[in-house]
Design a protein around this motif. Structure first.
Motif, PDB file in Angstrom:
ATOM      1  N   PHE A  24      49.160  43.435  50.940  1.00 22.79           N
ATOM      2  CA  PHE A  24      48.674  42.740  52.136  1.00 22.79           C
ATOM      3  C   PHE A  24      47.207  42.340  51.970  1.00 22.79           C
ATOM      4  CE2 PHE A  24      52.074  45.536  53.737  1.00 22.79           C
ATOM      5  CZ  PHE A  24      52.874  44.604  54.369  1.00 22.79           C
ATOM      6  N   ILE A  25      46.386  43.272  51.492  1.00 26.09           N
ATOM      7  CA  ILE A  25      44.946  43.045  51.409  1.00 26.09           C
ATOM      8  C   ILE A  25      44.614  41.925  50.426  1.00 26.09           C
ATOM      9  CG2 ILE A  25      42.745  44.126  50.796  1.00 26.09           C
ATOM     10  CD1 ILE A  25      44.006  46.813  51.632  1.00 26.09           C
ATOM     11  N   LEU A  26      45.347  41.856  49.330  1.00 27.60           N
ATOM     12  CA  LEU A  26      45.045  40.871  48.277  1.00 27.60           C
ATOM     13  C   LEU A  26      45.711  39.523  48.502  1.00 27.60           C
ATOM     14  CD1 LEU A  26      45.282  43.211  45.145  1.00 27.60           C
ATOM     15  CD2 LEU A  26      43.228  42.416  46.314  1.00 27.60           C
ATOM     16  N   ASN A  27      46.408  39.355  49.623  1.00 24.59           N
ATOM     17  CA  ASN A  27      47.014  38.063  49.964  1.00 24.59           C
ATOM     18  C   ASN A  27      46.508  37.576  51.325  1.00 24.59           C
ATOM     19  OD1 ASN A  27      48.614  37.262  47.812  1.00 24.59           O
ATOM     20  ND2 ASN A  27      50.328  38.539  48.431  1.00 24.59           N
ATOM     21  N   PRO A  28      45.208  37.320  51.455  1.00 23.63           N
ATOM     22  CA  PRO A  28      44.667  36.954  52.768  1.00 23.63           C
ATOM     23  C   PRO A  28      44.968  35.521  53.189  1.00 23.63           C
ATOM     24  CG  PRO A  28      42.937  36.901  51.122  1.00 23.63           C
ATOM     25  CD  PRO A  28      44.167  37.406  50.429  1.00 23.63           C
ATOM     26  N   PHE A  29      45.336  34.655  52.229  1.00 24.35           N
ATOM     27  CA  PHE A  29      45.513  33.236  52.547  1.00 24.35           C
ATOM     28  C   PHE A  29      46.994  32.861  52.558  1.00 24.35           C
ATOM     29  CE2 PHE A  29      41.481  33.636  50.143  1.00 24.35           C
ATOM     30  CZ  PHE A  29      40.609  33.346  51.183  1.00 24.35           C
TER      31      PHE A  29
END
Length: 397
Positions: A24-29
């Motif tokens: 979740f954290i590494l896919n903000p866009f």
């Protein structure tokens, strides 16, 4: 909790949360947005984050605590990879025996190299470790071709014996039947999050490795290693033999590197001599210094930072730059693309080098020091605002 102080427990919990929720954290866009280029939440890259985090944690036990700078730690990474692949070829495709063997073989190999190299210190120690690593690389590349398969690399084959797996041997590394490349994708609106078995296996092992590093840092053994870094000559004058402590640190560090190599082979069953090159050893040095040598979480941060640049910035090309600057007049757009071009794609090393220079010059303690400075600044501002609200001033000390 778990023999840790409240501060260390909090740090371990933070690392666990960041690691477990990384998809979740590494896919903000959103997936279809122009900024999706900077998403890093896909399994291959997340696995590299945690595997190289383990590699850097182990290196930090040697360099961060004792001050001994090794330029040959990639040798243990490569030995761990070869050991894991041979285990999967001969015994079973289950990753547990492969990982265990990689740690054991790397530990034995590091005993030999450490025993010889630690007879010297400073730059002479560094050169000795570099020499051993290059010897290992050349042996794996040419001399030991029957064992390493030379420049092609060692990989699994359909006709491998796999004694424990029998006739129905799986063709991909697995954990008790669950393949490492199994993944589930969850879609939430425009976002897509991928949860991989291989990543979470690596993540759990990294958290265990991080916990062990905390215990080493806080133990009497860790304090002895700090004393070695502070003034080894003075300790020798007192009659205390420091060599067993430095050798133990070297072996533990080598076993961490072997663990990382075993995990790399478990995620992708291929071992090549390039993992032993001096450039791989230099990379872990950069990770540790960039994140903060001698700190607990610094090497993990440095590993993630470098691997992010390597995999994200290296994929940006001129066509993507033209899309970013398309709103500008054509002449200015071409000028900006011309100016930015050397810093992206194949030139990402230039960007990383400039950032590394800035960190070394302005943040000698690495990125962790930068975070500590920001934290102190915000706390100072909060304290100042509270004093203004109260209308009171504290007496001068």
């Amino acid at each position: 909790m778990l023999g840790l102080t409240a501060k260390d427990t909090t740090l371990l919990i933070i690392v666990a949360i960041l690691t477990l929720f990384a998809p979740f954290i590494l896919n903000p866009f959103p997936t279809d947005s122009a900024m999706a280029q900077f998403n890093a939440g896909y399994p291959d890259l997340m696995q590299r984050f945690v595997i190289f985090g383990i590699f850097a944690i182990g290196f930090n036990i040697l360099f961060g605590l004792t001050g001994y700078l090794s330029f040959g730690h990639a040798a243990f990474l490569g030995v761990g990879s070869y050991s894991a692949v041979w285990m999967m070829k001969l015994l079973t495709m289950n990753v547990i025996p492969a990982i265990v063997l990689s740690v054991i073989v790397a530990g034995l190999f590091s005993v030999v190299i450490g025993y010889i190299s630690l007879r010297r210190s400073g730059i002479y120690f560094s050169i000795l470790t570099l020499a051993f690593a290059q010897m290992s690389y050349n042996l794996a590349y040419s001399v030991l071709t029957p064992v390493t398969n030379g420049e092609t690399g060692l990989q699994i084959a359909l006709d491998d014996p796999r004694i424990l797996d029998g006739a129905n041997a799986p063709q991909y590394p697995n954990l008790f039947g669950t393949e490492m490349n199994d993944a589930v994708t969850m879609t939430l609106g425009p976002w897509a999050f991928t949860f991989s078995v291989g990543y979470y296996v690596c993540a759990i092992i990294m958290m265990l490795a991080f916990y062990l590093s905390i215990r080493i840092f806080r133990s009497p053994f860790g304090m002895m290693l700090r004393a070695v870094k502070s003034n080894q000559q003075r300790m020798n004058y007192t009659g205390l033999n420091t060599r067993p402590y430095t050798l133990a640190a070297f072996v533990i560090s080598g076993m961490y590197a072997g663990l990382a190599g075993g995990l790399m082979a478990s995620m992708d069953p291929l071992a090549g001599a390039e993992r032993m090159q001096w450039t791989a050893s230099g990379e872990v040095v950069l990770m540790t210094i960039l994140g903060g040598a001698g700190t607990l979480i610094g090497p993990v941060v440095g590993a993630g930072f470098i691997k992010y640049f390597e995999n994200i910035f290296s994929k940006i090309n001129d066509s993507i730059l033209h899309q970013w600057f398309s709103f500008m007049p054509e002449g200015i757009e071409d000028l900006l693309v011309f100016l930015v071009h050397p810093f992206i794609g194949k030139g990402w090393h230039l960007t990383l080098g400039l950032l590394f220079m800035l960190v070394v010059i302005f943040l000698p303690g690495g990125l962790v020091e930068g975070g500590q400075r920001l934290s102190k600044m915000f706390r100072r501002k909060a304290k100042t605002s509270d004093e203004k609200t109260d209308g009171k001033t504290s007496p001068a000390e």
